[in-house]
Design a protein around this motif. Structure first.
Motif, short mmCIF file in Angstrom:
data_model
loop_
_atom_site.label_atom_id
_atom_site.label_comp_id
_atom_site.label_asym_id
_atom_site.label_seq_id
_atom_site.Cartn_x
_atom_site.Cartn_y
_atom_site.Cartn_z
N ASP A 107 -19.74 -3.29 -3.99
CA ASP A 107 -20.65 -4.66 -3.73
C ASP A 107 -19.21 -5.25 -3.20
N THR A 108 -18.24 -5.13 -3.12
CA THR A 108 -16.88 -5.88 -2.85
C THR A 108 -16.43 -4.74 -1.32
N VAL A 109 -15.56 -5.94 -0.63
CA VAL A 109 -14.72 -5.78 0.64
C VAL A 109 -13.23 -6.18 0.65
N ILE A 110 -12.62 -5.34 0.52
CA ILE A 110 -10.98 -5.87 0.75
C ILE A 110 -10.41 -5.44 2.26
N ILE A 111 -9.94 -6.89 2.72
CA ILE A 111 -9.59 -6.71 4.09
C ILE A 111 -8.08 -7.06 4.27
N ILE A 112 -7.03 -5.81 4.20
CA ILE A 112 -5.58 -6.45 4.68
C ILE A 112 -5.81 -6.81 5.88
N PHE A 113 -5.35 -7.76 6.36
CA PHE A 113 -5.41 -8.38 8.16
C PHE A 113 -3.32 -8.06 7.43
N VAL A 114 -2.86 -6.92 8.54
CA VAL A 114 -1.41 -6.52 9.04
C VAL A 114 -0.90 -6.71 10.32
N ALA A 115 0.02 -7.08 10.38
CA ALA A 115 0.55 -6.99 11.58
C ALA A 115 1.63 -5.98 12.27
N GLU A 116 1.76 -5.34 11.08
CA GLU A 116 2.86 -4.10 11.31
C GLU A 116 1.38 -3.21 11.14
N VAL A 117 1.42 -1.53 12.32
CA VAL A 117 0.59 -0.54 12.35
C VAL A 117 1.17 -0.45 11.34
N THR A 118 2.86 0.05 11.01
CA THR A 118 2.52 0.94 9.93
C THR A 118 2.32 0.93 8.43
N CYS A 119 2.69 -0.85 8.28
CA CYS A 119 1.96 -0.64 7.15
C CYS A 119 0.30 -0.25 6.87
N SER A 120 -0.69 0.27 8.19
CA SER A 120 -1.75 0.29 7.37
C SER A 120 -1.49 2.30 7.47
N ASP A 121 -1.00 2.25 8.08
CA ASP A 121 -0.45 4.09 7.78
C ASP A 121 -0.75 4.26 6.41
N ASN A 122 0.53 3.27 5.91
CA ASN A 122 0.55 3.42 4.45
C ASN A 122 0.06 3.50 3.50
N LEU A 123 -0.90 2.26 3.90
CA LEU A 123 -2.16 2.54 3.43
C LEU A 123 -3.32 3.25 2.75
N ILE A 124 -3.17 4.15 4.40
CA ILE A 124 -3.93 5.33 4.09
C ILE A 124 -3.64 6.51 3.41
N GLY A 125 -2.08 6.56 3.32
CA GLY A 125 -2.28 7.71 2.22
C GLY A 125 -1.99 6.95 0.74
N ALA A 126 -2.04 5.45 0.56
CA ALA A 126 -1.97 5.03 -0.73
C ALA A 126 -3.92 4.84 -1.43
N PHE A 127 -4.41 4.85 -0.76
CA PHE A 127 -5.81 4.86 -1.33
C PHE A 127 -7.05 5.12 -0.21
N PRO A 128 -6.74 6.73 -0.29
CA PRO A 128 -8.05 6.77 0.85
C PRO A 128 -8.90 6.91 0.62
N LYS A 129 -9.11 7.61 -1.06
CA LYS A 129 -10.40 7.60 -0.96
C LYS A 129 -11.79 5.52 -1.12
N ASP A 130 -10.40 4.81 -0.87
CA ASP A 130 -10.99 3.24 -0.87
C ASP A 130 -11.41 3.04 0.81
N VAL A 131 -10.41 3.24 1.41
CA VAL A 131 -11.30 3.44 2.66
C VAL A 131 -11.94 3.84 3.64
N HIS A 132 -11.70 5.15 2.51
CA HIS A 132 -13.03 6.09 3.12
C HIS A 132 -14.09 5.73 2.88
N SER A 133 -14.88 5.24 1.28
CA SER A 133 -15.82 4.15 1.10
C SER A 133 -16.26 2.95 1.97
N GLY A 134 -15.79 2.32 2.23
CA GLY A 134 -15.89 1.10 3.35
C GLY A 134 -14.86 0.07 2.05
#
Length: 429
Positions: free
Chosen positions: A84-111
């Motif tokens: 029942d939650t969405v956490i939206i990260i607004f990033v200026a650097e694309v590499t930051c999003s790459d790091n988040l995929i690695g750190a939180f794959p389940k949470d990204v995949h679940s939405g």
């Protein structure tokens, strides 16, 4: 890298339609009509939730706090709250999003977790900004970009859910914050509020109705070059509530009816190094309570042993006795924790919780829970149904046919890159 495709991209294309006047306040966007569409999106386009958390982040020169902030926000969310939650990260650097995929794959995949990034054409030419209020050119640029980031994030979040909470990338959350906010909103005696404050610092912990976000974002964009974001938010209250023919005392009283404060604060600022290079910020919310780092239980007497070396005073004995958490150095395969009972005991349930709100990454990974029946002729049995750590927690019941038992053992199956921390040990008889 997950791309913007299908229905997600169609939803994103609505950003400009939510604020058609954006091109008046940001005329440079006319040369790039798609500049209100994020060029990076991670997630599943989740909508229809109760709670949307927005976090703008930029790369800091000294230290990044984003992963710790996310660990704190995700720490004790229940399965229903995660859905029942969405956490939206607004990033200026694309590499930051790459790091988040690695750190939180389940949470990204679940939405649950999304990452958005602005178009390269979204920002105006900052070199033309006028210096105001004695701020340096660099600080004026910093606060101006911050206003644009918040506005973009709000417009993106508007159709995601019912309530939007503005956060920053260097905070820690109180356990239970999600349910606390929902309960507070539900029990309010009035609906005549514009925003709710769950922290007294700056723009942290401000909750808005998602339906109000286009109006708020438009006000910010009208004056994004003129003042900091928290000043602009106060000006919205002035416009809505204050009678210019009455005094400041009456104005403050009327504004107070539109912003309601919850205590104790649910979010604390922890970052020392600002996103503005060279700026140190030691802001602390005095109304933020002390966050518990472990949960104490009264456990049955046991002899404790472990191959893991503890850090400082954070011993296994203190954790088992409810006096502290256990913090062990990096485990390797076949490291163990053994709880041996002097007399066989009937154990109905066990719970081992790893990590805490400050060190949520220090989990037990690929670690099993085994039980030793008191019947010496029996082999040690590995609990397969509930006998391993999942998302940092191992809990379960022990079959009656194995009772009574003589010992419980945690066994690490593979090397880890992280330390391990046990914040809760509960052996229920």
């Amino acid at each position: 890298m997950w791309s913007v495709e299908g229905p997600i991209k169609r939803n994103l294309s609505l950003l400009s339609s939510r604020l058609p006047n954006a091109y008046l306040y940001l005329p440079h966007l006319r040369d790039h009509p798609d500049s209100l569409i994020p060029n990076v999106v991670l997630g599943q386009g989740r909508t229809g939730v109760s709670l949307v958390l927005g976090i703008p982040t930029v790369k800091r020169q000294k230290q990044s706090y984003l992963v710790s902030t996310l660990n704190s926000l995700l720490y004790d969310l229940s399965p229903s709250e995660r859905n029942d939650t969405v956490i939206i990260i607004f990033v200026a650097e694309v590499t930051c999003s790459d790091n988040l995929i690695g750190a939180f794959p389940k949470d990204v995949h679940s939405g649950l977790l999304e990452v958005v990034s602005p178009s390269q054409y979204f920002y105006p030419n900052f070199s033309r900004l006028r210096e105001t209020f004695g701020d340096s050119k660099e600080r004026v640029k910093w606060r101006t970009k911050q206003n644009l980031d918040y506005s973009f994030l709000m417009l993106y979040a508007q159709e995601k859910g019912t309530y939007y909470v503005q956060l920053e990338d260097d905070i820690v959350a109180n356990p239970g914050y999600s349910q606390t906010m929902k309960t507070y909103v539900r029990k309010l005696a009035t609906d005549d509020w514009m925003f709710l404050e769950f922290s007294q610092l700056g723009f942290i912990g401000k909750m808005f109705r998602a339906s109000d976000l286009p109006m708020i974002a438009e006000f910010f964009l009208m004056f994004y070059k003129d003042k900091p974001i928290d000043w602009l938010l106060d000006h919205i209250l002035w416009v809505k509530a204050c009678n210019p023919e009455k005094d400041a005392k009456d104005c403050n009283l009327q504004k107070g009816l539109l912003k309601l404060r919850y205590k104790p604060s649910l979010f604390q600022h922890v970052g020392l190094h600002s996103s503005l290079p060279g700026k140190l910020q030691k802001l602390k919310d005095k109304d933020f309570g002390k966050v518990p780092l472990f949960t104490a239980h009264t456990n049955p007497p046991a002899e404790l042993s472990s191959s893991l070396k503890h850090y400082q005073q954070h011993t296994l004995e203190r954790a088992y006795n409810g006096q502290d958490f256990f913090w062990g150095l990096t485990p390797t395969a076949k490291d163990f924790i053994l709880l041996s009972f002097p007399q066989p005991r009937t154990v109905t349930r066990y719970l081992f919780r790893s990590g805490n709100i400050e060190n949520n990454g220090d989990h037990f990974y690929n670690t099993t829970v085994s039980v030793l029946p008191s019947d010496v002729s029996a082999m040690e049995v590995t609990l397969t149904a509930n006998g391993c750590f999942v998302d940092g927690v191992a809990e379960g019941q022990i079959d009656a046919q194995m009772q009574p038992i003589s010992a419980l053992r945690l066994l690490v199956q593979s090397d880890s890159d992280m330390w391990v921390l046990l914040s809760e040990i509960f052996i229920q008889l």
